[in-house]
Design an enzyme around this catalytic site. Structure first.
Site, PDB file in Angstrom:
ATOM      1  N   SER A 191     -83.299 -29.555 -12.099  1.00 53.59           N
ATOM      2  CA  SER A 191     -83.863 -28.534 -11.428  1.00 53.59           C
ATOM      3  C   SER A 191     -83.927 -27.193 -11.855  1.00 53.59           C
ATOM      4  CB  SER A 191     -83.346 -28.400 -10.007  1.00 53.59           C
ATOM      5  OG  SER A 191     -82.323 -27.850 -10.029  1.00 53.59           O
ATOM      6  N   TYR A 227     -82.377 -23.194  -4.709  1.00 52.13           N
ATOM      7  CA  TYR A 227     -81.297 -23.910  -5.597  1.00 52.13           C
ATOM      8  C   TYR A 227     -81.507 -23.989  -6.971  1.00 52.13           C
ATOM      9  CZ  TYR A 227     -78.824 -28.313  -6.918  1.00 52.13           C
ATOM     10  OH  TYR A 227     -78.137 -29.165  -7.466  1.00 52.13           O
TER      11      TYR A 227
HETATM   12  P1  NDP Z   1     -70.987 -33.301  -3.595  1.00 56.22           P
HETATM   13  O1  NDP Z   1     -71.802 -32.916  -2.267  1.00 56.22           O
HETATM   14  O2  NDP Z   1     -70.577 -34.737  -3.616  1.00 56.22           O
HETATM   15  O3  NDP Z   1     -70.059 -32.642  -3.788  1.00 56.22           O
HETATM   16  C1  NDP Z   1     -70.050 -30.975  -3.690  1.00 56.22           C
HETATM   17  C2  NDP Z   1     -68.614 -30.537  -3.972  1.00 56.22           C
HETATM   18  O4  NDP Z   1     -68.708 -29.054  -3.774  1.00 56.22           O
HETATM   19  C3  NDP Z   1     -67.785 -30.897  -2.819  1.00 56.22           C
HETATM   20  O5  NDP Z   1     -66.287 -31.225  -3.483  1.00 56.22           O
HETATM   21  C4  NDP Z   1     -67.732 -29.866  -1.909  1.00 56.22           C
HETATM   22  O6  NDP Z   1     -66.244 -29.635  -1.176  1.00 56.22           O
HETATM   23  C5  NDP Z   1     -67.847 -28.602  -2.886  1.00 56.22           C
HETATM   24  N1  NDP Z   1     -68.150 -27.512  -2.198  1.00 56.22           N
HETATM   25  C6  NDP Z   1     -69.464 -27.136  -1.761  1.00 56.22           C
HETATM   26  N2  NDP Z   1     -69.302 -25.956  -1.187  1.00 56.22           N
HETATM   27  C7  NDP Z   1     -68.292 -25.036  -1.411  1.00 56.22           C
HETATM   28  C8  NDP Z   1     -67.765 -24.116  -1.485  1.00 56.22           C
HETATM   29  N3  NDP Z   1     -68.368 -23.042  -0.624  1.00 56.22           N
HETATM   30  N4  NDP Z   1     -66.748 -23.686  -1.706  1.00 56.22           N
HETATM   31  C9  NDP Z   1     -65.928 -24.728  -2.728  1.00 56.22           C
HETATM   32  N5  NDP Z   1     -66.228 -26.075  -2.845  1.00 56.22           N
HETATM   33  C10 NDP Z   1     -67.559 -26.335  -2.124  1.00 56.22           C
HETATM   34  O7  NDP Z   1     -72.395 -33.139  -4.494  1.00 56.22           O
HETATM   35  P2  NDP Z   1     -72.493 -33.500  -6.197  1.00 56.22           P
HETATM   36  O8  NDP Z   1     -71.101 -34.006  -6.496  1.00 56.22           O
HETATM   37  O9  NDP Z   1     -73.659 -34.029  -6.153  1.00 56.22           O
HETATM   38  O10 NDP Z   1     -72.556 -31.818  -6.406  1.00 56.22           O
HETATM   39  C11 NDP Z   1     -71.591 -31.407  -7.600  1.00 56.22           C
HETATM   40  C12 NDP Z   1     -72.712 -30.286  -8.420  1.00 56.22           C
HETATM   41  O11 NDP Z   1     -73.448 -31.134  -8.974  1.00 56.22           O
HETATM   42  C13 NDP Z   1     -73.192 -29.260  -7.578  1.00 56.22           C
HETATM   43  O12 NDP Z   1     -72.997 -28.117  -7.995  1.00 56.22           O
HETATM   44  C14 NDP Z   1     -74.719 -29.819  -7.510  1.00 56.22           C
HETATM   45  O13 NDP Z   1     -75.425 -28.891  -7.430  1.00 56.22           O
HETATM   46  C15 NDP Z   1     -74.618 -30.399  -8.765  1.00 56.22           C
HETATM   47  N6  NDP Z   1     -76.020 -31.504  -9.089  1.00 56.22           N
HETATM   48  C16 NDP Z   1     -75.970 -32.687  -8.250  1.00 56.22           C
HETATM   49  C17 NDP Z   1     -76.872 -33.425  -8.807  1.00 56.22           C
HETATM   50  C18 NDP Z   1     -76.952 -34.867  -7.843  1.00 56.22           C
HETATM   51  O14 NDP Z   1     -78.087 -35.579  -7.913  1.00 56.22           O
HETATM   52  N7  NDP Z   1     -76.182 -35.169  -7.040  1.00 56.22           N
HETATM   53  C19 NDP Z   1     -77.979 -33.300  -9.785  1.00 56.22           C
HETATM   54  C20 NDP Z   1     -77.756 -31.967 -10.478  1.00 56.22           C
HETATM   55  C21 NDP Z   1     -76.624 -31.214 -10.083  1.00 56.22           C
HETATM   56  P3  NDP Z   1     -66.186 -29.481   0.256  1.00 56.22           P
HETATM   57  O15 NDP Z   1     -67.184 -30.455   0.926  1.00 56.22           O
HETATM   58  O16 NDP Z   1     -64.806 -29.822   0.751  1.00 56.22           O
HETATM   59  O17 NDP Z   1     -66.492 -27.812   0.383  1.00 56.22           O
END
Ligand code: NDP
Length: 260
Positions: free
Chosen positions: A154, A165
């Site tokens: 994105s 985002y």
């Molecule tokens: P998930 O929701 O599965 O994982 C997100 C992770 O981030 C969780 O481990 C969560 O842990 C943690 N997290 C969220 N907020 C916080 C916070 N404030 N402090 C610390 N940890 C935090 O999503 P994804 O695995 O998909 O996302 C991982 C990364 O990949 C992100 O940066 C996302 O933007 C990026 N991404 C994802 C895509 C997709 O298609 N899935 C595409 C492109 C990028 P907890 O819930 O315990 O806080």
């Protein structure tokens, strides 16, 4: 016979958002290659579940409750990570949240603060701690460091109702270019991972729509969404000495989506 540089025994890697999705994909690959792993997340339950999975690899693993949008909490957690592991060789600033996904003209300042707080400031707070530690280690005669961020397609293609985002993800590409130049002298590389559509909790609600899944899959040359385990190999490569001269790059992992 395995390729020796991919043996990460003795390396310590911090993965924020390592308790689920792409972050857990990184962490599992790294642990299987021999690295010790510290994951951070806000949910104690998800941390505990991930810790159990990662422990199966027989490496030193730990999970800390840390909200990366809170600078003081990040600094405390980084200090606690160092106390437990003695060093941090790699930092994957991966924690992230999706936007509320309102129409752009309805986005509130609170919406922007929320996404910017976690995805941009949170990633920067984390990388600041890691960069300082890696600089100090280099000055003490032990130069090595890997800074990695999870950006997003994105950043370069339009995401309707997700401009906030996308802005954080584009900004992090710029941050990483700067880190590549600023910390190279300390033996530190800085690279970005650019995932396409990946099956995780973040995309879960979208994946419930057959229409959406069909439309997106038709645009992915490899004909499937990515999975967290698709991110294990790149994490091992980036943490290894095989990537010693590879910095300032963006690794797109999207099944070919961007090219179609
Ligand atoms: P998930 O929701 O599965 O994982 C997100 C992770 O981030 C969780 O481990 C969560 O842990 C943690 N997290 C969220 N907020 C916080 C916070 N404030 N402090 C610390 N940890 C935090 O999503 P994804 O695995 O998909 O996302 C991982 C990364 O990949 C992100 O940066 C996302 O933007 C990026 N991404 C994802 C895509 C997709 O298609 N899935 C595409 C492109 C990028 P907890 O819930 O315990 O806080």
């Amino acid at each position: 016979m395995s390729y020796p540089p991919f043996d990460l025994s003795g390396r310590v890697v911090l993965v924020t958002g390592g308790n689920a999705g792409i972050g857990l994909g990184f962490a599992e690959g790294l642990a299987r290659a021999g690295a010790d792993i510290c994951i951070w997340g806000t949910s104690e339950a998800r941390n505990a579940e991930a810790l159990e999975k990662l422990s199966a690899q027989g490496r030193r693993v730990a999970a800390l409750r840390c909200d990366v949008s809170d600078k003081a909490e990040v600094e405390r957690s980084f200090a606690a990570t160092l106390e437990q592991f003695g060093r941090v060789d790699g930092c994957f600033a991966n924690a992230g949240i999706m936007s509320v996904q309102r129409p752009f003209h309805e986005m509130t300042e609170a919406d922007l603060d929320r996404t910017f707080g976690v995805n941009l400031k949170g990633a920067m707070f984390t990388l600041q701690c890691a960069a300082l530690h890696m600089k100090q280690r280099a000055e003490a005669g032990d130069p090595f460091g890997r800074l990695v961020v999870t950006s997003s397609l994105s950043a370069v293609s339009g995401l309707a109702r997700g401009e906030d985002y996308a802005a954080t993800k584009g900004a992090m590409l710029s941050v990483m270019r700067g880190l590549c130049v600023e910390y190279a002298r300390y033996g530190v590389t800085a690279n970005s991972i650019v995932p396409g559509w990946i099956e995780t909790a973040m995309t879960g609600p979208l994946l419930e729509s057959d229409k959406f899944v069909k439309a997106v899959t038709a645009r992915i040359p490899l004909r499937r969404f990515g999975k967290p385990e698709d991110f294990a190999g790149i994490a091992v490569y980036l943490m290894s000495t095989a990537s010693a001269h590879h910095t300032g790059d963006q690794f797109t992992i999207d099944g070919g989506y961007q090219n179609f």
